[in-house]
Design an enzyme around this catalytic site. Structure first.
Site, mmCIF file in Angstrom:
data_model
loop_
_atom_site.group_PDB
_atom_site.id
_atom_site.type_symbol
_atom_site.label_atom_id
_atom_site.label_comp_id
_atom_site.label_asym_id
_atom_site.label_seq_id
_atom_site.Cartn_x
_atom_site.Cartn_y
_atom_site.Cartn_z
ATOM 1 N N HIS A 209 0.452 -1.109 -0.034
ATOM 2 C CA HIS A 209 0.041 0.045 0.355
ATOM 3 C C HIS A 209 0.693 1.356 -0.029
ATOM 4 O O HIS A 209 2.218 1.383 0.445
ATOM 5 C CB HIS A 209 -0.868 -0.074 0.946
ATOM 6 C CG HIS A 209 -0.390 0.403 3.137
ATOM 7 N ND1 HIS A 209 0.540 -0.762 3.136
ATOM 8 C CD2 HIS A 209 0.108 1.170 3.077
ATOM 9 C CE1 HIS A 209 1.235 -0.639 4.334
ATOM 10 N NE2 HIS A 209 0.646 1.381 4.714
ATOM 11 N N ASP A 211 0.944 5.113 1.826
ATOM 12 C CA ASP A 211 -0.032 6.284 2.773
ATOM 13 C C ASP A 211 -0.141 7.492 2.190
ATOM 14 O O ASP A 211 -0.088 7.032 1.245
ATOM 15 C CB ASP A 211 1.161 6.244 4.283
ATOM 16 C CG ASP A 211 1.368 4.903 4.361
ATOM 17 O OD1 ASP A 211 0.461 4.220 4.767
ATOM 18 O OD2 ASP A 211 2.890 5.187 5.260
ATOM 19 N N HIS A 265 4.529 0.315 -0.234
ATOM 20 C CA HIS A 265 5.679 -0.276 0.945
ATOM 21 C C HIS A 265 4.547 -1.353 1.545
ATOM 22 O O HIS A 265 3.524 -1.782 1.323
ATOM 23 C CB HIS A 265 5.632 0.212 2.229
ATOM 24 C CG HIS A 265 5.221 1.082 2.759
ATOM 25 N ND1 HIS A 265 4.627 2.037 1.829
ATOM 26 C CD2 HIS A 265 4.588 0.937 4.307
ATOM 27 C CE1 HIS A 265 3.787 2.734 2.439
ATOM 28 N NE2 HIS A 265 3.820 2.137 3.757
ATOM 29 N N ARG A 275 6.523 -9.607 15.767
ATOM 30 C CA ARG A 275 7.242 -7.799 15.696
ATOM 31 C C ARG A 275 6.095 -6.931 15.936
ATOM 32 O O ARG A 275 4.558 -7.207 16.023
ATOM 33 C CB ARG A 275 7.204 -7.751 14.230
ATOM 34 C CG ARG A 275 7.623 -6.619 13.584
ATOM 35 C CD ARG A 275 8.201 -6.373 12.061
ATOM 36 N NE ARG A 275 8.440 -5.196 11.777
ATOM 37 C CZ ARG A 275 7.720 -4.170 11.240
ATOM 38 N NH1 ARG A 275 6.666 -4.080 10.622
ATOM 39 N NH2 ARG A 275 8.658 -3.358 10.693
HETATM 40 O O1 LIG Z 1 5.228 -2.158 10.194
HETATM 41 C C1 LIG Z 1 5.511 -1.537 9.964
HETATM 42 O O2 LIG Z 1 7.011 -1.322 8.863
HETATM 43 C C2 LIG Z 1 5.080 -0.795 7.875
HETATM 44 C C3 LIG Z 1 3.908 0.227 8.700
HETATM 45 C C4 LIG Z 1 1.972 0.430 7.719
HETATM 46 O O3 LIG Z 1 2.869 0.442 6.260
HETATM 47 C C5 LIG Z 1 1.586 1.553 8.469
HETATM 48 O O4 LIG Z 1 1.174 1.225 9.280
HETATM 49 O O5 LIG Z 1 1.117 2.691 6.977
HETATM 50 FE FE LIG Z 2 2.273 2.126 5.988
#
Ligand SMILES: O=C(O)CCC(=O)C(=O)O
Ligand SMILES: [Fe+2]
Length: 330
Positions: A209, A211, A265, A275
């Protein structure tokens, strides 16, 4: 393990239908490239300030992603946040799913996986809490969580504003463009947990996605798993305990007329470790107008509200956020 969302049970039918082809989710991964690492202490030194600002804007246009060290947010604030986050995620699943009654949060504050997935590629093996900065005042029963969120949000907001101002200045916009046009902000925090996943090659931790924000600032633990797309290849972001990861969101890509890039990403699911990550989305109020001053303008002017509405519609109809390409001037 009553805190675990029912991933396997919910996805059982989809998993039974899966074929061998579903295993190539993580092809095209390039591990060699290093994300730019920028030392923000240089901003305080008059001899190094310009060079540092240049590094920031170059990383935002070449990568859309960079890491920052000496960012001014103490280890204590970051560690408190993660420890409160863990306590929250280790609450029984039934309580988390009833975020409204249990935490006095909006009913949509807690999300897990994608129970509506119709194929394996839509599954994300993760759970998240969303807090808008205006939620804090109603969190009286969760004092330590509230104070960790407040400390985290205040520092992240200052850092976000500094970075946004530098990036605006490099576009020849006024250095206080953000203060003049986008207050009050509607930034929010997303707490992420990626549980151990028994089928890591078949599903995502978090789906690819981009942001929506102006900027996102991410604190991640040392497990790793975040990947970003660069030149059609996926590049892993090696965790650096001293660094925060910054990425450009869709709104800044539009505002900069594509000079800065909002990059796709995703997060890889891991089999043997869980994690945690905490993301701060630096965003304007819903009716803020997003329009680039650069000519010819690539995107129609739109508000964050219109952008979100279009994305929601597209997700319902196509299963994916179409994003900025919906707003290109033809
Ligand atoms: O957890 C991550 O490394 C990325 C999280 C992410 O891309 C998001 O919350 O939009
Ligand atoms: Fe993100």
């Amino acid at each position: 393990m009553d805190h675990e969302p029912p991933f396997l049970n919910t996805y059982k039918t989809l998993l039974e239908k899966s074929s061998e082809n579903d295993d190539d989710l993580y092809s095209m991964v390039e591990k060699s490239e290093e994300l730019p690492l920028i030392d923000l202490e240089k901003l305080l030194n008059p001899h190094e300030r310009d060079e540092c600002m240049k590094e920031i804007s170059e990383a935002a246009s070449e990568w859309g992603f960079f890491q920052v060290i000496n960012h001014g947010i103490s280890k204590e604030v970051l560690e408190n946040m993660i420890s409160e986050q863990k306590k929250l995620f280790y609450q029984p699943f039934v309580n988390k799913s009833d975020a409204k009654n249990f935490f006095n949060l909006s009913p949509k504050a807690y999300r897990w996986g994608n129970p509506c997935a119709t194929n394996l590629r839509q599954i994300s093996w993760s759970e998240a809490f969303h807090f808008s900065l205006t939620d804090f005042s109603s969190m009286d029963q969760h004092i330590t969580l509230r104070s960790s969120l407040e400390a985290f949000a205040t520092r992240m907001d200052t850092l976000g504003e500094n970075l946004a101002n530098i990036l605006a200045l490099k576009l020849n916009m006024k250095s206080n463009h953000f203060q003049e046009n986008y207050l009050p902000k509607s930034s929010f925090i997303r707490l992420n947990r990626y549980p151990q996943c028994p089928i890591p090659s078949k599903v995502y931790g978090l789906l690819p996605h981009s942001d929506t924000s102006f900027l996102t600032i991410l604190y991640q633990d040392i497990v790793g798993g975040l990947q970003l797309k660069k030149d059609e290849k996926w590049v892993g972001v090696k965790p650096n305990p001293q660094a925060l990861v910054v990425n450009i969101g869709d709104l800044f890509q539009a505002l900069s007329n594509n000079v800065y890039k909002s990059i796709k990403h995703r997060v890889v699911a891991a089999e043997h470790v869980e994690r945690f990550s905490t993301a701060f989305f630096y965003s304007p109020f819903e009716d803020a107008i997003i329009q680039s001053e650069n000519k010819p303008t690539i995107y129609k002017k739109f508000t964050l509200r219109e952008y979100r509405k279009q994305n929601e519609k597209d997700v319902k109809q196509t299963g994916d956020k179409v994003g900025l390409s919906r707003f290109i001037i033809i």
